[in-house]
Design an enzyme around this catalytic site. Structure first.
Site, PDB file in Angstrom:
ATOM      1  N   GLU A 101       4.488   2.651  -1.990  1.00 41.14           N
ATOM      2  CA  GLU A 101       5.171   1.499  -1.385  1.00 41.14           C
ATOM      3  C   GLU A 101       6.671   1.599  -1.619  1.00 41.14           C
ATOM      4  O   GLU A 101       7.121   2.048  -2.686  1.00 41.14           O
ATOM      5  CB  GLU A 101       4.620   0.208  -1.999  1.00 41.14           C
ATOM      6  CG  GLU A 101       5.148  -1.071  -1.393  1.00 41.14           C
ATOM      7  CD  GLU A 101       4.382  -2.286  -1.919  1.00 41.14           C
ATOM      8  OE1 GLU A 101       3.156  -2.179  -2.114  1.00 41.14           O
ATOM      9  OE2 GLU A 101       5.015  -3.333  -2.138  1.00 41.14           O
ATOM     10  N   ASP A 103       9.962  -0.992  -1.189  1.00 41.10           N
ATOM     11  CA  ASP A 103      10.163  -2.436  -1.014  1.00 41.10           C
ATOM     12  C   ASP A 103      11.610  -2.859  -0.861  1.00 41.10           C
ATOM     13  O   ASP A 103      12.469  -2.455  -1.655  1.00 41.10           O
ATOM     14  CB  ASP A 103       9.656  -3.193  -2.254  1.00 41.10           C
ATOM     15  CG  ASP A 103       8.156  -3.257  -2.362  1.00 41.10           C
ATOM     16  OD1 ASP A 103       7.481  -2.918  -1.397  1.00 41.10           O
ATOM     17  OD2 ASP A 103       7.680  -3.664  -3.436  1.00 41.10           O
ATOM     18  N   GLU A 105      12.741  -6.888  -0.849  1.00 41.02           N
ATOM     19  CA  GLU A 105      12.354  -8.293  -0.858  1.00 41.02           C
ATOM     20  C   GLU A 105      13.613  -9.129  -1.041  1.00 41.02           C
ATOM     21  O   GLU A 105      14.473  -8.788  -1.856  1.00 41.02           O
ATOM     22  CB  GLU A 105      11.346  -8.598  -1.969  1.00 41.02           C
ATOM     23  CG  GLU A 105       9.968  -8.019  -1.711  1.00 41.02           C
ATOM     24  CD  GLU A 105       8.955  -8.425  -2.757  1.00 41.02           C
ATOM     25  OE1 GLU A 105       7.865  -8.886  -2.386  1.00 41.02           O
ATOM     26  OE2 GLU A 105       9.265  -8.295  -3.959  1.00 41.02           O
TER      27      GLU A 105
END
Length: 284
Positions: A101, A103, A105
Site C-alpha cells: 500500500e 498512502d 491521507e
C-alpha cells in the site's frame, strides 16, 4: 546486449505484467463508485468527482484498473472550513493478508488550522512508516495535484510537482518494497475523529455536515496497468522513462525545503515509539 542488474528484474517481469491504454481525466472511464449510497457523484461529463460525508455515511471510489508501477496524478480540493475529524484518503493498495500500500491521507482540522498530510508505505502487510507534513498553501481553496511516482527504483510522493518524500527500493538490504502485487487506486471521505485531529482531542462537528472533497484531472498516462488478469501488454522499460526516474539535485533541494519547513512527524526519528530500534531503511 547486456542488461544492467537494476533493470533485469523488470524486463523479466514485463513478460508477465502488461499495460493497457492509459486514461486521463474521465472518471466514468477510470473509476467505480463503491460505497456511500449516492454520496459520491461523477459530474461535468466525467471531469469532476465529489465525495461527501454526513452523520450517516461517508463515501468512496476505486479504480477500474490495477497498477504495477506508475506516475499517477490526481487533483484534489479538500474539505473546507471546520474539517476536524474528517479524513480524505487517496492511496494505492493490493489485497490479501500481505498487501502492499502507498498512502496519502489528508487529516482535517479546525477552521484556520493547517491540514496534515499523512503518508505511509506498507509492504507485505507491514506499515509503520509514517511521515506527516503541513502544507505551504490552503488545500481547500483550489485544486492541487498529488502524485505517486512508483517505479522499481523508488516511490516519490509529490505535491504540485514538488517532492515531499522518497521511499527507496532497498530490497538488497532486506527492506521490503512493493514489486509484484498490482494495486488499485482507492479514495474516500470518512469520519475518524478518534484519531484524525490533534490525536483525537478534537471531534467532528456534525453541524457543518455535509462535508465534501472534490477530484479532477486524474492522469495515469505513465503507468503499467490492467483491467483484468488477461489484458496485459508489455511495459516500456526505456532507461530514460518514468520507469527509472529518481530525484535530481534540484528536486532533492525542494524536498529538503519541505522537510525542513513543513514536516511534523518522521518515523525515522521516533525513538520513543520504536525503542527496540528504528526501521532498517532509516539508517541506509
Amino acid at each position: 546486449m547486456a542488461v544492467s542488474a537494476t533493470k533485469k528484474p523488470l524486463l523479466l517481469l514485463s513478460l508477465f505484467f502488461f499495460v493497457v491504454a492509459a486514461s486521463a481525466g474521465n472518471f466514468y472511464e477510470s473509476f467505480d463508485i463503491t460505497w456511500g449510497d449516492g454520496r459520491a457523484k461523477i459530474l461535468e461529463d466525467g471531469q469532476l468527482l465529489t465525495c461527501t460525508l454526513d452523520k450517516i455515511s461517508g463515501s468512496g471510489f476505486q479504480s477500474k484498473k490495477e497498477y504495477l508501477y506508475g506516475k499517477i496524478d490526481m487533483k484534489l480540493k479538500l474539505v473546507a472550513g471546520n474539517s476536524a475529524g474528517t479524513v480524505t484518503a487517496y492511496y494505492l493498495s493490493s489485497k490479501g493478508a500481505t498487501w502492499d500500500e502507498i498512502d496519502f491521507e489528508f487529516l482535517g482540522n479546525l477552521t484556520g488550522q493547517p491540514y496534515t498530510i499523512h503518508t505511509n508505505v506498507f509492504t507485505g502487510g507491514k506499515g509503520d512508516r509514517e511521515m506527516q507534513f503541513h502544507l505551504w498553501f490552503d488545500p481547500t481553496a483550489d485544486f492541487h495535484t498529488y502524485t505517486v511516482h512508483w517505479n522499481p527504483v523508488n516511490i516519490i510522493f509529490l505535491v504540485d510537482g514538488i517532492p515531499i518524500r522518497v521511499f527507496k527500493n532497498n530490497e538488497k538490504n532486506g527492506v521490503g518494497y512493493p514489486t509484484s502485487q498490482p494495486m488499485k487506486i482507492y479514495s474516500s471521505l470518512w469520519e475518524a475523529d478518534d484519531w484524525a485531529t490533534q490525536g483525537g482531542r478534537v471531534k467532528i462537528d456534525w453541524s457543518n455536515a455535509p462535508f465534501s472533497a472534490s477530484y479532477r484531472s486524474f492522469n495515469d498516462q505513465s503507468a503499467c496497468s490492467r483491467t483484468s488478469n488477461a489484458t496485459w501488454v508489455a511495459c516500456d522499460a526505456n532507461k530514460d522513462s518514468w520507469m527509472w526516474t529518481s530525484l535530481n539535485n534540484h528536486q532533492y533541494g525542494q524536498m529538503k525545503w519541505v522537510q525542513d519547513e513543513f514536516m511534523i512527524y518522521n518515523y525515522c526519528t521516533d525513538y520513543k515509539r520504536f525503542p527496540q530500534g528504528l526501521a532498517k531503511e532509516c539508517n541506509l
